[in-house]
Design a protein around this motif. Sequence first.
Motif, short mmCIF file in Angstrom:
data_model
loop_
_atom_site.label_atom_id
_atom_site.label_comp_id
_atom_site.label_asym_id
_atom_site.label_seq_id
_atom_site.Cartn_x
_atom_site.Cartn_y
_atom_site.Cartn_z
N ARG A 225 24.26 -1.14 -31.62
CA ARG A 225 23.68 -0.21 -30.65
C ARG A 225 22.33 0.39 -31.45
O ARG A 225 22.54 1.04 -32.23
CB ARG A 225 24.73 1.01 -30.35
CG ARG A 225 23.94 2.07 -29.21
CD ARG A 225 24.96 3.21 -29.09
NE ARG A 225 25.81 2.69 -27.83
CZ ARG A 225 27.14 2.64 -27.99
NH1 ARG A 225 27.82 3.42 -29.25
NH2 ARG A 225 28.19 2.51 -27.14
N PHE B 140 17.86 2.16 -22.85
CA PHE B 140 17.99 0.89 -22.21
C PHE B 140 16.97 1.28 -20.90
O PHE B 140 17.07 2.03 -20.27
CB PHE B 140 19.29 0.58 -21.97
CG PHE B 140 19.37 -0.90 -21.20
CD1 PHE B 140 19.25 -2.20 -21.92
CD2 PHE B 140 19.40 -1.01 -19.61
CE1 PHE B 140 19.59 -3.34 -21.41
CE2 PHE B 140 19.22 -2.41 -19.18
CZ PHE B 140 19.50 -3.34 -19.95
N ARG C 37 21.67 -5.22 -23.54
CA ARG C 37 22.58 -4.85 -22.19
C ARG C 37 22.85 -3.36 -22.70
O ARG C 37 22.78 -2.64 -23.49
CB ARG C 37 23.83 -5.59 -22.27
CG ARG C 37 24.84 -5.55 -23.42
CD ARG C 37 26.02 -6.32 -23.32
NE ARG C 37 26.85 -6.48 -24.49
CZ ARG C 37 27.72 -5.59 -25.01
NH1 ARG C 37 27.95 -4.55 -24.15
NH2 ARG C 37 28.38 -5.64 -26.25
N MET C 38 23.51 -2.79 -21.47
CA MET C 38 24.46 -1.51 -21.67
C MET C 38 25.99 -1.57 -21.69
O MET C 38 26.30 -2.68 -20.95
CB MET C 38 23.84 -0.35 -20.54
CG MET C 38 22.21 -0.28 -20.28
SD MET C 38 22.00 0.59 -18.87
CE MET C 38 23.28 2.09 -18.87
N ARG D 68 29.04 0.42 -20.24
CA ARG D 68 29.72 1.57 -19.51
C ARG D 68 30.86 2.34 -20.35
O ARG D 68 31.51 1.50 -20.97
CB ARG D 68 30.23 1.10 -18.20
CG ARG D 68 29.14 0.42 -17.36
CD ARG D 68 28.03 1.37 -16.90
NE ARG D 68 26.88 0.59 -16.27
CZ ARG D 68 25.60 1.28 -16.21
NH1 ARG D 68 25.29 2.25 -16.60
NH2 ARG D 68 24.83 0.24 -15.64
N GLN E 28 26.12 5.99 -23.50
CA GLN E 28 26.08 4.69 -22.68
C GLN E 28 24.76 4.39 -22.03
O GLN E 28 24.38 3.21 -21.80
CB GLN E 28 26.96 4.87 -21.62
CG GLN E 28 26.71 5.75 -20.66
CD GLN E 28 27.67 5.90 -19.57
OE1 GLN E 28 28.94 5.58 -19.51
NE2 GLN E 28 26.99 6.52 -18.47
N ASP E 29 23.64 5.29 -22.37
CA ASP E 29 22.38 4.90 -21.98
C ASP E 29 21.40 4.17 -22.96
O ASP E 29 20.34 3.74 -22.94
CB ASP E 29 21.59 6.13 -21.28
CG ASP E 29 22.31 6.66 -20.13
OD1 ASP E 29 22.77 5.99 -19.26
OD2 ASP E 29 22.29 7.73 -19.77
N TYR E 30 22.26 4.02 -24.19
CA TYR E 30 21.58 3.42 -25.12
C TYR E 30 21.64 1.96 -25.31
O TYR E 30 22.70 1.37 -24.42
CB TYR E 30 21.93 3.95 -26.70
CG TYR E 30 21.18 5.02 -26.77
CD1 TYR E 30 20.45 5.61 -27.76
CD2 TYR E 30 21.74 6.50 -26.46
CE1 TYR E 30 19.87 6.79 -28.26
CE2 TYR E 30 21.47 7.65 -26.57
CZ TYR E 30 20.25 7.89 -27.51
OH TYR E 30 19.74 9.16 -27.84
N THR E 31 20.84 1.14 -25.77
CA THR E 31 20.64 -0.27 -25.72
C THR E 31 21.66 -1.04 -26.45
O THR E 31 21.79 -0.82 -27.78
CB THR E 31 19.12 -0.88 -26.03
OG1 THR E 31 18.37 -0.32 -25.21
CG2 THR E 31 19.37 -2.43 -25.80
#
Length: 1603
Positions: free
Chosen positions: A832, A837, A879-880, A882, A888-891
């Motif tokens: 991560r 993202f 990608r992300m 969920r 969860q908004d990190y790449t």
Amino acid sequence: MGRWTLHLSVGIGLLAVLLACCYAEVNYCFASRAGTCSECLQSGKDCAYCPEETFNGPRCDLYSNILAHGCRAAAIITAQSSMIIEKKQQINMKLQQSQVSPQRMSMTLLPGEEKLVDVEVFAPTKGPLDLYILMDFSNSMADDLDNLKRMGKELAVLVEKLSDDYTIGFGKFVDKVIEPQTDMRPSKLREPWPNSDPPFSFQNVIKLTKDLNFFTSELQKEMISGNLDAPEGGFDAILQAAVCKDKIGWRTQSTHLLVFSTESAFHYEADGVNVLSGILSRNDEKCHLDGAGKYTEDINQDYPSIPTLVRLLGKHNIIPIFAVTNHSYTYYKKLQKYFPIAEVGLLQEDSSNILQVLETAFENIRSKMSIRAEDKPKAFEAQFLSTSGNVAQYGDFDFKPGAIGKFKMLLKAQRKFDENPVCQMDPNEKEGTMRVKPTTFNTAVNVKASVLCPTCDCEKTVVTKAARCHGNGDLVCGKCHCYEGWLSTFCNCSATTSALVTSQCIGPGTTEPCSGRGDCLECGTCVCYNPDQFEGDYCQYDKTQCQRYGGFLCNDRGSCVMGHCACTQGWEGNACECPKSNQTCLDSKGGVCNGRGKCVCGRCECLNSGIEMTATCEPNFQAQLGVCESSRSCVQCQAWKTGEKKEKEECDKCPFKITLVDELKESDQVLDSCSFRDEDDDCTYYYTVDNPKDPAVNDLEVQVLEKKDCPPASLLWLLPLLLFLLLLLALLLLCCWKYCACCKTCCQSCLALLPCCRRGRMVGFKEDEYLLRQSLLTSDHLDTPMVRTGPPKGTDVVRWKVTDNVHRGPNHPQALIKPNPKETIQYPISLRLNRLFSENLSRPESRDSEQLRKEVADNLNEVYKQIPGAQKVQKTAFRMQRNAGKRQDYTIMDTVLSAPRGSYPDIVKLTEKNIQSGNFHNLKVVPGYYTVATDRVAAGAIEFQEGVESVDVHVPLFVKDEDDDKKQLQVEAVDVPLGIAGIAKRFVNITIIKEHASSVFSFLQPAYTYSRQDGLANIPVSREIIEDGRTQVTYSTRDLTAKDKKDYVGVEGDLTYGPGETQKIVPVRLLERGEKDGLLEDKQVKQFVMDLSNPRQGAKLGRYPRTTVTITDQPEPSIMMFKKGTQNFTTSDPTYTIPVVRTRNQDSPATVKWRTKKAQRFELSGPLKFGPGESERNIVIDPKSHPGPIHPETFQLELFDPSSNASIGERKTTIINVTDGAPRSPEIAAIQQMGYPKPKPSGYLAAPPNLKAKATGPRNIRLNWDPVPGNPMGYKVKYWIYGDPEKDAQVIDVKTPQAELTNLYPYCDYETRVCAYNAMGDGYDTDVVSCQTLEDVPGEPGRLAFNVISPTVTQVSWAEPAETNGNITAYEVIYTPINDELKPVGAPKKVKIDNPKKRMLLIENLQSGQIYQYKVRAKNSVAWGPFRDATINLASQPDRPLSIPIIPDIPIVDAEAGDEYDSFLMYSSEVLKSPGGSKTPSVSGDEFMMNGKWEQNFLFPGGSGTRNLSASSSPMSTLSSNYRGAGGFTTDTTTTTYLSGPGSPRRLDMIGGGTEVIMRKRSENRGYTEENIRDSIVMGDASNKFPDQGILCKLVGPTAGGS
């Protein structure tokens, strides 16, 4: 017993010899089975013969093999070739003329031998130049001549610019002074046009001269002339200008340029439209100019052929420049391709730009340089190489004028020619003097080359009735030649007495003669049925049963001979698995296995040293995270007797000894500097590690600093503080326990605050088990949730791991197979990134993705380079995830690292270490998340942030083809390295059940053709849905003759199909041709392949997992047609929607018109427009918008008038059936959507749903459908050929929901229906389902026809095979001279015609009076079909009638011009048109008409007066004939005419009462319309021999209205 011993000894001897060979497959000496000593030496280079009488091995073999088998070196007979440089003068750069060095040489080559020659060439900056202008003087060129006269000064400036030593000359031409080329009326012979000269063929007006003033003044005197027809006789003029060297004035050392200026096409030999070549003799290729320079044989000799001009201009070093107007430019561009070097320039209408055309052409010629070997004998092959040794293509040589250029010539003598030994060729075919030179040079290297065919002197000494031959044979060169009736090596076996004795063919350990694999002949000789598979004296050895390694027979490094592997040079072992060289065992110092092991079978077997070793037995410090880490414990135990190896027996295993020193070397002077803390005394020690200076020493040089660095002992004051803290902690624990006992609701909160009570917070998997079906998997990962209970405060990091195939026990066969730790595998890695993202990162081609991908690769490669054998990361994507909490908004970054399998623990440890630090080198990452996987295990970590109660674990599923039908994975929560949570539910089990394929991926066709002008090749990938859902497949391109980044841009990726999706398009960008690609010799077809691989989610690959893409230079038209042949609607339907589909070239707009036919209430029509990229459009008809009630009816829709870039496909029309029907309720509509018809009367069965048809072969189709509710008694399957009425369908009865249709026609479209039945009768039918059978080998061509033009020229034509069984892609014509016994008397000639529409061939220069056998066969995508053959002697045929037109588009070949001219195909229709835009065309009208109608003299003597088309022999026998004669009407009459000889009475017979032609619809539209079919001799099929009295012939021709 003696016989068996003899066979065994010979077999063992043969085996020993073959095992000594470098490679059995290339031992042509032994394979030749030479019968004599001379034949042996003539088998090829390095062949030798042993003449000793006592020698028992094969006498003909390689020299080293015979010597190893015991033949004395002095006795071995060999042959040596030679090479002599006879003249080699150094190049004089001061001499301004083209030069080569050496100038003359001679050589002899043994069959198969190659010789390399270095050649130097020199082209002057302004060398001598001879410029001869040859101009068309027909009346239409009058303004061109006037312009040329005015250009005297400009022409002088140009030639002086081109050369300092020039000559210039002028010639003129019109055409033959004979009808019909010239108007023969006396007045027209004097002056064909006002103010013109009399007609002539060719005249040399101005001999090559240096006097420009003389040239200009003589040119002013010239006047125009004229003729009748448009094509001119320029070929006569070119030939005379070439062969009349002295009269034209060509100089020896100069560059010869011939400028050919015209606006018309050209006549050539036997072109048959305007030339009376039926009565003219063939051109003798000699000079025939009189004193005035005029050509004198124009009315006696035919025009020269194109191959003749190519050969003569090349022989005389003349480079043609065709300066032509736009009317004939395309003809000469095609003509240019046949010359080794030529230029075509586009003139303006009045030739005012001729000087610019000439200058441009001259510069182009100088920029093109290729090397040719002229007059090369057929037995030789020549290649030209650059100085680096690479084979050069046309135009690759960049020789600068004024500098010396160099190249190499590789000359090779063939071993065989047309399957016969080269020494059996005619002397003039295996020896001669060839001229090697650049195409623009006159001078050449003269190479006198001959094939050396040695003979043995021992053959001259023959011992008759030799004792060694038991008096039954002669002894020649140590070998017995038995008399008739005697056999075996020493002629001691009688053929008559042993013919029936089969016991001699039974070998040891066998019971059948010849092991049941061959026939037993005389004297116990076995002849194996299949020599390519079985061998040995008793056929006891199978060539496919030798040992294998890695699945390859003999490791693909040898061949199977006599039951054992005969390895190639440098390999050994029972399966050739071991290299003899120790190169793979050399360590970094050049030693073998670092002195710590031995090299066995190319690998080091290292002694056990207790530490990790490399493949060459060197300490593998990198595998242990560095040299310091790996040497730490050994240094500690030897220097201080501490650490994990402090025990003596462990310390003695260390691979090196230390040296204690007072001062260490600087870090830049050693391999590494190290420092560690000793746990025993908390002191730091220092040491250095370096490689030994002495190469003979294998141990590392380790120097340890004698004095440690210890901290001061001043920490005693901390002891009271520590005691106080411990007491305080105990008090808090007691209070907490009391508090929890009183208030249980607060217990959990309290424990969460205490590190000592981990039960305050728990983590674990939410689910216990998953059961998955492989066919329904949409991803190769599973997101399984892990949950956290208790107060969600603080952060917890959980490490997890997953293990594949835990259902297999320890004794499972697959579990017993240990993987190779050195095998390189792929490690999927996920991290991560400390970066949000964005949408751009989801697009791999975006700039953000590319920049981040590069940053990731640079930093990860820097970290993982510590892993030995690790390669660079690849396939990086973003990608992300969920359900990842606050992160969860990190790449999420996914990538793949390739490294040895044994490196897995180190990769996990290194990854975790960098993750904990938050940095991967310079790449910022988020701690607490990573995944590292192999193909069978994976490990990772997830993070619960504060307030997060659930996070998904991204678990790899390891789906592989070799998986068991039911396999189990286990995911385990290992520990919590960061946080206070305990682990509750530790395990989750995942079971995957493998089922039958859910989808089948395939290309629609095995081959596609796209034009470069399209820019893109859109390649469809089809998916057959068995169980619907999401699925994926990988695609990638690979070069064939087309090259990535040169002809196209290679692609690779995954296609993802959603539910219901059946087709996707893969676009491949096509690139424009480069300048070099347009040159003559770069004519190979450009192709690349695209492969499908790695189907996922239960899918598999289907019929065409690979397709070949051909890149052409012409755009292919779109094909538009109706999607279905029949469409059904009801009177209640609001609209009728009829789909039209488009295939091929979908990137440009296209239009087609449509209209209704036979409709009761309306007549509709309109255009249907396809935009770029659109493949399907709908025609929508609203029946309510037209007057009158809607009644059931049947009408047609038709497509017509497509745009210029499109054509109409096979479904030109569709039938619309409108039946009576009430409005449908939603429930009824839903039922019908599932495949059922509308509700039915009670008791009748519904139509079987989901009917699918699949072709399983050329004659088989498999049907399957879902069972019908209601207990059917069976099913009835109806099938019929597309286009036939359904009432004629065949019906089969089956009891299960599947059927196999057999004995079908290949490559034919069939329609099928199925219905179920019970006691009430037949149920409802399914909708019609179409299916096309696969292709099969084509049949033989339908007929061979010959148009005899002259005794040496014939036109061969043939019909398409009656059973094409696919799309015909090519034809092959072979013609061979034969004798009266039908045996060949010369080499066969082969011509391949790649255009299946051109089923004719014009063959020139045949031998007069010679019988030829002609054979033709067809090819489709499956294979070549059988030959159709015929035999004919042209000299015995009737003379050709006058002025017969050649059928358009006939390939022309020259039978005598040599192999290099066989590929010169030219199509005659290209040169027969008059320039339509010419100002003064000589003839107007249609191409093949004379005076507006067909000539009546088309038939042979005795022929019919009418012209009829034979439906049985013409490709025009289709459902609707397109044939039209000149009169505009059609005919289907069949008339056959028989001739018993020239001028014989005519006999007309009708064969049979008529021919029934069964037409079958094909998948491609056939456009093979021959609108101009000429008279032909059609050979009968009954016999290839001609009766003495005459020839059975059949006249076939079109009916012409104006005959």
